[in-house]
Motif scaffolding. Structure first.
Motif, PDB file in Angstrom:
ATOM      1  N   SER A   1       0.778  -1.252   0.000  1.00  0.00           N
ATOM      2  CA  SER A   1       0.000   0.000   0.000  1.00  0.00           C
ATOM      3  C   SER A   1       0.807   1.298   0.000  1.00  0.00           C
ATOM      4  O   SER A   1       0.306   2.335   0.389  1.00  0.00           O
ATOM      5  CB  SER A   1      -0.971   0.029   1.191  1.00  0.00           C
TER       6      SER A   1
ATOM      7  N   GLY B   1       1.959   2.525  -2.786  1.00  0.00           N
ATOM      8  CA  GLY B   1       1.622   3.194  -4.049  1.00  0.00           C
ATOM      9  C   GLY B   1       2.411   2.688  -5.253  1.00  0.00           C
ATOM     10  O   GLY B   1       2.500   3.367  -6.272  1.00  0.00           O
TER      11      GLY B   1
ATOM     12  N   SER C   1       1.725   0.197  -7.380  1.00  0.00           N
ATOM     13  CA  SER C   1       0.883  -0.054  -8.558  1.00  0.00           C
ATOM     14  C   SER C   1       0.351   1.256  -9.124  1.00  0.00           C
ATOM     15  O   SER C   1       0.271   1.417 -10.353  1.00  0.00           O
ATOM     16  CB  SER C   1      -0.282  -0.974  -8.185  1.00  0.00           C
ATOM     17  N   THR C   2       0.020   2.182  -8.245  1.00  0.00           N
ATOM     18  CA  THR C   2      -0.433   3.498  -8.702  1.00  0.00           C
ATOM     19  C   THR C   2       0.662   4.124  -9.567  1.00  0.00           C
ATOM     20  O   THR C   2       0.407   4.686 -10.619  1.00  0.00           O
ATOM     21  CB  THR C   2      -0.720   4.407  -7.487  1.00  0.00           C
TER      22      THR C   2
ATOM     23  N   GLU D   1      -3.683  -3.010 -10.874  1.00  0.00           N
ATOM     24  CA  GLU D   1      -4.732  -2.690  -9.908  1.00  0.00           C
ATOM     25  C   GLU D   1      -4.161  -2.068  -8.634  1.00  0.00           C
ATOM     26  O   GLU D   1      -3.195  -2.561  -8.057  1.00  0.00           O
ATOM     27  CB  GLU D   1      -5.516  -3.958  -9.549  1.00  0.00           C
ATOM     28  N   ALA D   2      -4.749  -0.955  -8.229  1.00  0.00           N
ATOM     29  CA  ALA D   2      -4.336  -0.296  -6.994  1.00  0.00           C
ATOM     30  C   ALA D   2      -5.549  -0.189  -6.090  1.00  0.00           C
ATOM     31  O   ALA D   2      -6.654   0.071  -6.547  1.00  0.00           O
ATOM     32  CB  ALA D   2      -3.789   1.095  -7.297  1.00  0.00           C
TER      33      ALA D   2
ATOM     34  N   PHE E   1      -1.571  -5.860   0.067  1.00  0.00           N
ATOM     35  CA  PHE E   1      -1.369  -7.012  -0.819  1.00  0.00           C
ATOM     36  C   PHE E   1      -2.384  -7.054  -1.948  1.00  0.00           C
ATOM     37  O   PHE E   1      -2.992  -8.080  -2.215  1.00  0.00           O
ATOM     38  CB  PHE E   1      -1.387  -8.326  -0.025  1.00  0.00           C
ATOM     39  N   THR E   2      -2.573  -5.919  -2.604  1.00  0.00           N
ATOM     40  CA  THR E   2      -3.441  -5.869  -3.772  1.00  0.00           C
ATOM     41  C   THR E   2      -2.756  -6.607  -4.910  1.00  0.00           C
ATOM     42  O   THR E   2      -3.366  -7.387  -5.640  1.00  0.00           O
ATOM     43  CB  THR E   2      -3.665  -4.405  -4.218  1.00  0.00           C
ATOM     44  N   THR E   3      -1.472  -6.362  -5.058  1.00  0.00           N
ATOM     45  CA  THR E   3      -0.715  -6.992  -6.137  1.00  0.00           C
ATOM     46  C   THR E   3      -0.143  -8.312  -5.634  1.00  0.00           C
ATOM     47  O   THR E   3       0.490  -8.351  -4.577  1.00  0.00           O
ATOM     48  CB  THR E   3       0.434  -6.076  -6.573  1.00  0.00           C
TER      49      THR E   3
ATOM     50  N   ASN F   1       6.717   8.390  -1.414  1.00  0.00           N
ATOM     51  CA  ASN F   1       5.447   8.733  -2.052  1.00  0.00           C
ATOM     52  C   ASN F   1       4.465   9.274  -1.007  1.00  0.00           C
ATOM     53  O   ASN F   1       4.705   9.166   0.190  1.00  0.00           O
ATOM     54  CB  ASN F   1       4.883   7.465  -2.715  1.00  0.00           C
ATOM     55  N   LYS F   2       3.384   9.835  -1.482  1.00  0.00           N
ATOM     56  CA  LYS F   2       2.307  10.377  -0.638  1.00  0.00           C
ATOM     57  C   LYS F   2       2.769  11.603   0.147  1.00  0.00           C
ATOM     58  O   LYS F   2       2.393  11.777   1.307  1.00  0.00           O
ATOM     59  CB  LYS F   2       1.743   9.319   0.331  1.00  0.00           C
TER      60      LYS F   2
ATOM     61  N   ASP G   1       1.733  14.368  -0.212  1.00  0.00           N
ATOM     62  CA  ASP G   1       0.562  15.222   0.039  1.00  0.00           C
ATOM     63  C   ASP G   1       0.063  15.054   1.473  1.00  0.00           C
ATOM     64  O   ASP G   1      -0.753  15.836   1.948  1.00  0.00           O
ATOM     65  CB  ASP G   1      -0.557  14.872  -0.957  1.00  0.00           C
TER      66      ASP G   1
ATOM     67  N   SER H   1       4.351  12.555  -5.157  1.00  0.00           N
ATOM     68  CA  SER H   1       2.994  12.165  -4.807  1.00  0.00           C
ATOM     69  C   SER H   1       2.355  11.640  -6.082  1.00  0.00           C
ATOM     70  O   SER H   1       2.200  12.375  -7.056  1.00  0.00           O
ATOM     71  CB  SER H   1       2.199  13.358  -4.272  1.00  0.00           C
ATOM     72  N   CYS H   2       2.025  10.350  -6.077  1.00  0.00           N
ATOM     73  CA  CYS H   2       1.349   9.776  -7.239  1.00  0.00           C
ATOM     74  C   CYS H   2      -0.063  10.320  -7.294  1.00  0.00           C
ATOM     75  O   CYS H   2      -0.583  10.604  -8.358  1.00  0.00           O
ATOM     76  CB  CYS H   2       1.305   8.253  -7.134  1.00  0.00           C
TER      77      CYS H   2
HETATM   78  N1  LIG Z   1      -2.705  10.218  -0.409  1.00  0.00           N
HETATM   79  C1  LIG Z   1      -2.108   9.501  -1.345  1.00  0.00           C
HETATM   80  N2  LIG Z   1      -2.522   8.236  -1.590  1.00  0.00           N
HETATM   81  C2  LIG Z   1      -1.899   7.521  -2.553  1.00  0.00           C
HETATM   82  C3  LIG Z   1      -0.814   8.073  -3.300  1.00  0.00           C
HETATM   83  N3  LIG Z   1      -0.383   7.126  -4.154  1.00  0.00           N
HETATM   84  C4  LIG Z   1      -1.160   6.032  -3.963  1.00  0.00           C
HETATM   85  N4  LIG Z   1      -2.082   6.257  -2.994  1.00  0.00           N
HETATM   86  C5  LIG Z   1      -3.124   5.327  -2.494  1.00  0.00           C
HETATM   87  O1  LIG Z   1      -2.511   4.295  -1.725  1.00  0.00           O
HETATM   88  C6  LIG Z   1      -3.276   3.092  -1.831  1.00  0.00           C
HETATM   89  C7  LIG Z   1      -2.368   1.918  -2.171  1.00  0.00           C
HETATM   90  O2  LIG Z   1      -1.870   2.081  -3.489  1.00  0.00           O
HETATM   91  P1  LIG Z   1      -1.327   0.863  -4.360  1.00  0.00           P
HETATM   92  O3  LIG Z   1      -0.780   1.479  -5.612  1.00  0.00           O
HETATM   93  O4  LIG Z   1      -2.352  -0.203  -4.484  1.00  0.00           O
HETATM   94  O5  LIG Z   1      -0.150   0.358  -3.435  1.00  0.00           O
HETATM   95  P2  LIG Z   1       0.847  -0.891  -3.652  1.00  0.00           P
HETATM   96  O6  LIG Z   1       2.160  -0.445  -3.154  1.00  0.00           O
HETATM   97  O7  LIG Z   1       0.792  -1.352  -5.055  1.00  0.00           O
HETATM   98  O8  LIG Z   1       0.248  -1.968  -2.657  1.00  0.00           O
HETATM   99  P3  LIG Z   1       0.353  -3.600  -2.704  1.00  0.00           P
HETATM  100  O9  LIG Z   1       0.052  -4.048  -4.092  1.00  0.00           O
HETATM  101  O10 LIG Z   1      -0.669  -4.028  -1.714  1.00  0.00           O
HETATM  102  O11 LIG Z   1       1.730  -3.935  -2.268  1.00  0.00           O
HETATM  103  C8  LIG Z   1      -4.352   3.366  -2.883  1.00  0.00           C
HETATM  104  O12 LIG Z   1      -5.561   3.604  -2.203  1.00  0.00           O
HETATM  105  C9  LIG Z   1      -3.848   4.596  -3.607  1.00  0.00           C
HETATM  106  O13 LIG Z   1      -4.899   5.368  -4.126  1.00  0.00           O
HETATM  107  C10 LIG Z   1      -0.413   9.422  -3.012  1.00  0.00           C
HETATM  108  O14 LIG Z   1       0.526   9.985  -3.596  1.00  0.00           O
HETATM  109  N5  LIG Z   1      -1.086  10.063  -2.036  1.00  0.00           N
END
Ligand SMILES: Nc1nc2c(ncn2[C@@H]2O[C@H](COP(=O)(O)OP(=O)(O)OP(=O)(O)O)[C@@H](O)[C@H]2O)c(=O)[nH]1
Ligand SMILES: [Mg+2]
Length: 340
Positions: A72, A74, A76-77, A88-89, A94-96, A246-247, A249, A269-270
């Motif tokens: 989580s 970010g 995948s984002t 998928e995000a 553990f989405t991915t 990331n994040k 914001d 920030s994605c």
């Molecule tokens: N506030 C904020 N939220 C974000 C940002 N980037 C991603 N997110 C949110 O963070 C959450 C997790 O994002 P994912 O891209 O699924 O994260 P991941 O690292 O791929 O997670 P896994 O696949 O579970 O390992 C989602 O709800 C996104 O919308 C950001 O820059 N700012």
């Protein structure tokens, strides 16, 4: 006692042993033992179930970048933003669950970006999909360690430890030590610089722990015992790594500023598409790819027919300069090859 317990016992002992002149041999030996057990842990499992579980993703393009991080953060984002591949995000962890490749086109190069499952503490010991993720990371040219800016420091330390324990060395160069096992003659030890962390005795002790009694060792650099052990064990991967927070914001400007100043770090920030261009520039720098342009369309079997080349650009003293096969080109140079 299993290997995991042995490893944890030694780690504890290292942690509680004060580092000083009197303990340096003891510590050196402990570290050699630790590296040995960790290597055993990494040996491929013989059980059939463990086979074929790796993420088999074909290498493609000019370079490969792996996204490593906790769930989580970010990853995948990021992949979905930078490439035409959608991964998928979602807000749950553990989405991915597998490795998803995408391609970034930048300055005429195709960079393969791999989205990977999140990894957690203990990944190196097989928790979650950690081992597979780490195996993919080893094949990359650059690792992007993606961190959640609100908990970046903790995540960074834990992941560094995981990667470190499987022999991945981040942003470090190979220790400049010449090491050659021999058939006989004992251990010959030399150094071209003053050593402050290793001595002949310590080097011998460590070698004996690996049952090496004949070897030539030459330190060309003031290396630590850990670095010497890395050289003996071999199989280490020296990997450029970008720490991407990331994040941003979600944190204060002061905090953003502080993180951005850390070495090898980029803040993004994605969600708000902040600073992504700068990240690409940095990534390019870390990949250290060289694009060269041929003046005429290239032909095969060029190397064997090569006579000399004319080069325009920053790699030459004057333009054009006549160069041979060993000339190192620099980014965006132009080359004209003259055949025999
Ligand atoms: N506030 C904020 N939220 C974000 C940002 N980037 C991603 N997110 C949110 O963070 C959450 C997790 O994002 P994912 O891209 O699924 O994260 P991941 O690292 O791929 O997670 P896994 O696949 O579970 O390992 C989602 O709800 C996104 O919308 C950001 O820059 N700012
Ligand atoms: Mg994901």
């Amino acid at each position: 006692m299993g290997i995991l317990e042995k490893i944890s016992e030694i780690e504890k002992e290292i942690a509680r042993t004060q580092k000083n002149k009197a303990t340096e041999y003891h510590l050196g030996l402990l570290k050699a033992k630790l590296a040995k057990y960790r290597a055993q842990l990494l040996e491929p499992s013989k059980s059939p179930a463990a086979k074929g579980e790796g993420f088999d993703v074909m290498k493609s393009g000019d370079a490969r970048v792996a996204l490593i991080g906790f769930p989580s953060v970010g990853k995948s984002t990021f992949l979905s933003l930078m490439t035409s591949t959608a991964s998928e995000a979602a807000s749950y962890e553990f989405t991915t669950l597998t490795c998803i490749p995408g391609v970034i086109e930048y300055k005429g190069a195709n960079i393969q970006l791999l989205d990977l499952p999140g990894i957690i503490e203990g990944a190196a010991q097989g928790k979650g999909r950690g081992r597979q993720v780490i195996a993919v990371a080893r094949t990359a040219d650059v690792v992007i360690m993606m961190l959640d800016a609100t908990k970046g420091e903790v995540q960074r330390a834990l992941l560094e430890k995981e990667l470190e324990s499987v022999g991945i060395r981040l942003n470090k160069s190979k220790p400049n030590i010449y090491f050659k096992p021999k058939k006989g003659g004992g251990i010959s030890f030399n150094s071209t610089v003053t050593l402050t962390q290793c001595s002949e005795k310590l080097v011998q002790l460590i070698l004996h722990e690996y049952k090496i009694f004949n070897a030539e060792v030459l330190f060309r650099e003031d290396c630590s015992p850990d670095e010497f052990i890395d050289v003996i064990v071999g199989n280490r991967v020296y990997m450029p790594c970008l720490y991407v927070y990331n994040k941003i914001d979600q944190i204060s400007m002061e905090e953003v500023d502080r993180l951005a100043r850390r070495p090898h770090s980029v803040v993004i920030s994605c969600g708000m598409k902040l600073n992504l261009d700068y990240l690409l520039e940095k990534l390019w720098e870390y990949l250290a790819l060289t694009c060269i342009y041929t003046k005429k369309r290239g032909r095969k079997s060029l190397a064997s027919q090569f006579k000399y080349a004319l080069v325009w650009g920053t790699s030459t003293k004057y333009s054009p300069q006549r160069v041979g096969l060993t000339h190192m080109m620099e980014h965006e140079d132009v080359i004209q090859i003259v055949k025999k």
